[in-house]
Enzyme design. Structure first.
Site, short mmCIF file in Angstrom:
data_model
loop_
_atom_site.label_atom_id
_atom_site.label_comp_id
_atom_site.label_asym_id
_atom_site.label_seq_id
_atom_site.Cartn_x
_atom_site.Cartn_y
_atom_site.Cartn_z
N ARG B 227 -0.19 -4.71 10.08
CA ARG B 227 -0.42 -5.71 9.04
C ARG B 227 0.79 -6.63 8.96
O ARG B 227 1.89 -6.16 8.67
CB ARG B 227 -0.62 -5.04 7.67
CG ARG B 227 -1.73 -4.00 7.62
CD ARG B 227 -3.11 -4.62 7.43
NE ARG B 227 -4.15 -3.66 7.78
CZ ARG B 227 -4.82 -2.91 6.90
NH1 ARG B 227 -4.57 -3.03 5.62
NH2 ARG B 227 -5.75 -2.07 7.30
N GLU B 229 1.69 -8.54 6.79
CA GLU B 229 1.88 -8.99 5.41
C GLU B 229 3.36 -9.15 5.09
O GLU B 229 4.20 -8.43 5.59
CB GLU B 229 1.26 -7.97 4.45
CG GLU B 229 -0.26 -7.99 4.47
CD GLU B 229 -0.85 -6.83 3.70
OE1 GLU B 229 -1.53 -7.08 2.70
OE2 GLU B 229 -0.64 -5.68 4.10
N ARG B 235 5.12 0.49 -0.99
CA ARG B 235 4.04 1.19 -0.31
C ARG B 235 3.41 0.44 0.85
O ARG B 235 2.39 0.85 1.36
CB ARG B 235 2.97 1.62 -1.31
CG ARG B 235 2.30 0.46 -2.01
CD ARG B 235 1.37 1.00 -3.09
NE ARG B 235 0.39 0.01 -3.48
CZ ARG B 235 -0.87 0.27 -3.76
NH1 ARG B 235 -1.32 1.50 -3.67
NH2 ARG B 235 -1.69 -0.68 -4.12
N GLU B 378 -3.80 4.06 -4.71
CA GLU B 378 -4.88 4.12 -3.76
C GLU B 378 -4.40 4.62 -2.40
O GLU B 378 -3.39 4.16 -1.88
CB GLU B 378 -5.47 2.70 -3.61
CG GLU B 378 -6.66 2.61 -2.69
CD GLU B 378 -6.40 1.72 -1.51
OE1 GLU B 378 -5.93 0.60 -1.68
OE2 GLU B 378 -6.64 2.19 -0.37
N SER B 381 -9.84 3.88 1.34
CA SER B 381 -10.88 2.93 1.02
C SER B 381 -12.04 3.26 1.94
O SER B 381 -11.86 3.41 3.15
CB SER B 381 -10.34 1.52 1.26
OG SER B 381 -11.07 0.61 0.50
#
Lengths: 455, 455
Positions: B227, B229, B235, B378, B381
């Site tokens: 990712r 990001e 996290r 979380e 998913s």
């Protein structure tokens, strides 16, 4: 289940709010005479449809490679019509009663039939598949083929992991995104990492060694590795699954070869024991001789190998490497002389090994290294590593690698490094050569080569 | 072993040509009173050195986190001098005799001592480590820490795999190099693939679904995902280890939640049973309460969750998503009401889920999806997937994704696709939250974040 006895199941009808009872379903694989006269519910694909007049239809339902004949008649003309109009490869649910036919059934299906009471289509295939009808049989074989290769990759990976865990190895995950090439050379994928130049790891070589320096003792990793080579050979991919091992050694790199020996005998045994049916299926499509291997793996020095080739009339540069052709030839000679298609060749010339390979103490033209062969093709490369920072600097310089680019790696040896060695294996290549397949693409679900990045 | 009783072992002396007998070495972990008066050979790092006058030195030898005191005296003044001059963290071989001291020994070491007869240094650490002396204790704890996180990652991965294999799942390997973004969005690493634009997979989502379309039935994968990001949170990582599952379902996505439920209870049980000592070590450095979880995992609908928050004074947009703060708060409320820190929240609003998520049949504002939480964060998913090509086209268009860019994916549903669902987990996040750690970097050997691509 549904109001009628047949029809298409709409998405919403599947989504009943009660949890399903998995015991309510029978796998096609498990349909046998013990279930005679019992009601069963099965889900599978339509392998074949054969209407007989207007009152009856035969369906062959396939689930996970197992097939059963489902017979449908007399419920209603509309229902037979509905069945006959199903497209092949559609996913259907069949509720019915198991019966044992009086005549012998084809060996390729289960030995019972299902008398259909209810029939629903869960997902309808396009009526015309994208393949020619003539190719249909082969195509299904190809589907099965992919399945089998998948199972075997899974089996090799599991056997590899189970053996190593039982020997005290720890599974690690090292990064694929690295600042610099892990192996030197040009065959590396480059990308921009948040403004910094980065590479995709060609192997976890440096990181697994650093884990040894951090006292992990014995480690292994199973993960993707990347080679941007322009190789269109039968045995190269641009992305494959690497099995990597690194371990402390007490005295000698023979300890690493001992692990290779026992590990691979255990993998081959496990394939022969647990994948019998899959291997038979592969052999039906691509006939091959079962791999010959010894309980204790044969070990030859590189020098002995070169001598065997010389005796057979093939001259090899003594401090060079073997080319593919020479490797094949040597495999043949080894088979004739020792009766094995799996063996270890060790003590390679230093010049043909990477900079982190430990030279041989009594002859620095050689190195403490080995390759392993199946059917004359290399599947493993391993060695003792240089664990001394100064020696590493010298070796990398003499191999034309800028020491500055690997300084974090070299620094990790400055704080006392355990003597260690390891090896790397290409998972797909093990499966290919175990099964005597002629192309590595047959062992990969989604092969990647210089012209293939999709799907 | 060597000519003298002490000294540095040169590389060449290690490389004796005889294979080592592994039985000849004793692990520090196994040194106990049963070995009293026996001669042993150990290899480890110098944890501490304490000279006592000129005739005696105490050494603490550490191997794999276990320590033993080695006492050396009277052999020779030179040998004591040699020992006293060893640098900490050097790797040494000690040959000696096990003795049981009359006085109680520190609880942190083995309960016997080794009377040194021979002492060799295999690999010498730099005399000054790059860390301050004051930090030395913490630093060693950090080393141990990394080790423990490594063991726990390994343990979670193994428990995940063992459970799924026992449930008939097949392990697959899908490509990391893909032609187009697997999840849409901008957070993707791009690179040039032999002249074609390519991406690094953000998940094996599309490929694991295609494996289901090819009748693999139940599959899982453990591998790196990427990712790009710009996340500097506690996290997020740019590269982590994804655990991915995909499976045929008969009727309902509850079947997937059933797997999640039993899978994670089995992973937690296995961590508690097999990593007791590691967990205690982690807790010593970063105290945490053991994870509270139920034998049967609590399931709440998203609507119920929103109502609980509302009752507690936190208003949530009913068809929006929960932010991190709301998730934490709900975790707290669930703990108070149900006594668990591990639960499933299901039936999320459709608008906040990816295009391939199946809408709820009785209320298309919701979806057949779920998230799973540990300690209010979380970790999973999951959802049922749309298996109908036309519906997929509509859904991807309404999510702003160009259908042409995912045509091979959508096409794979045209030939009859099994009803299916699955989920994805971040391995490092499971370990972080199981241990109540405050940063995911503590669970990764070589973490990758927007500013960190080395080592």
């Amino acid at each position: 289940m549904l109001h009628g006895n047949y029809g298409n199941i709409a998405i919403e009808e599947l989504q009943l709010k009660t949890p399903v009872d998995p015991a309510g379903w029978t796998h096609v694989e498990n349909l046998d005479k013990s279930l005679e006269a019992k009601q069963v519910l099965i889900r599978g694909r339509v392998q074949a449809i054969r209407p007989v007049g207007k009152k009856m239809a035969f369906l062959v339902v396939r689930e996970n490679g197992f097939m059963v004949q489902a017979q449908q008649y007399l419920v209603s003309v509309q229902m037979v019509k509905y069945a006959a109009a199903l497209s092949r490869e559609s996913v259907i649910d069949v509720e019915g009663v198991v019966s044992v036919p009086s005549e012998q059934i084809k060996a390729t299906t289960q030995q019972v039939e299902v008398q259909v009471r209810k029939l629903y289509c869960v997902s309808r295939a396009l009526p015309t598949l994208r393949i020619n009808l003539e190719d249909a049989a082969r195509s299904e074989a190809e589907i099965e083929k992919a399945l089998q290769a998948g199972e075997q990759l899974s089996q090799v990976g599991n056997a590899f992991r189970q053996f190593l865990l039982s020997e005290g190895f720890v599974e690690i995950h090292t990064p694929r995104l690295i600042a610099r090439s892990s192996e030197g050379g040009a065959a590396v994928f480059r990308l921009d990492y948040k403004g910094h130049p980065a590479c995709l790891a060609q192997s976890p070589q440096l990181h697994k060694q650093m884990a040894i320096c951090a006292d992990f003792g014995r480690v292994f990793e199973i993960g993707p590795v990347f080679r941007a080579e322009d190789s269109f050979t039968h045995r190269h991919l641009c992305e494959f699954t690497g099995l990597d091992v690194e371990m402390e050694i007490k005295k000698h790199y023979y300890e690493v070869m001992d692990i290779v020996d026992r590990l691979f005998v255990s993998i081959f045994d496990s394939l022969n024991q647990n994948c019998k049916k899959d291997l038979e299926n592969v052999a039906r499509q691509y006939p091959f001789e079962p791999l010959k291997y010894l309980r204790q793996t044969l070990r030859l020095t590189y020098e002995e190998g070169v001598q065997m080739l010389k005796d057979a009339g093939t001259e090899i540069e003594p401090f060079g490497d073997l080319n593919t052709e020479a490797e094949r030839k040597l495999g043949q000679l080894v088979l004739e002389k020792y009766g094995t298609k799996f063996y270890i060749l060790y003590q390679y010339p230093l010049a043909v090994r990477p900079f982190y390979t430990m030279p041989c103490y009594d002859n620095p033209q050689y190195s403490n290294s080995f390759d392993v062969f199946i059917r004359g093709e290399e599947i493993i490369s391993g060695a003792q590593r240089v664990q001394n920072a100064e020696m590493l600097e010298k070796r990398s310089e003499s191999c034309g690698i800028d020491v500055k680019t690997i300084s974090t790696y070299i620094d990790s040896f400055r704080y006392g490094a355990p003597t260690h060695g390891g090896f790397g294996v290409v998972l797909e290549r093990v499966v290919m050569l175990f099964c005597g397949l002629n192309n590595i693409r047959k062992t990969s679900l989604y092969p990647r080569d210089p012209q293939r990045i999709a799907p």
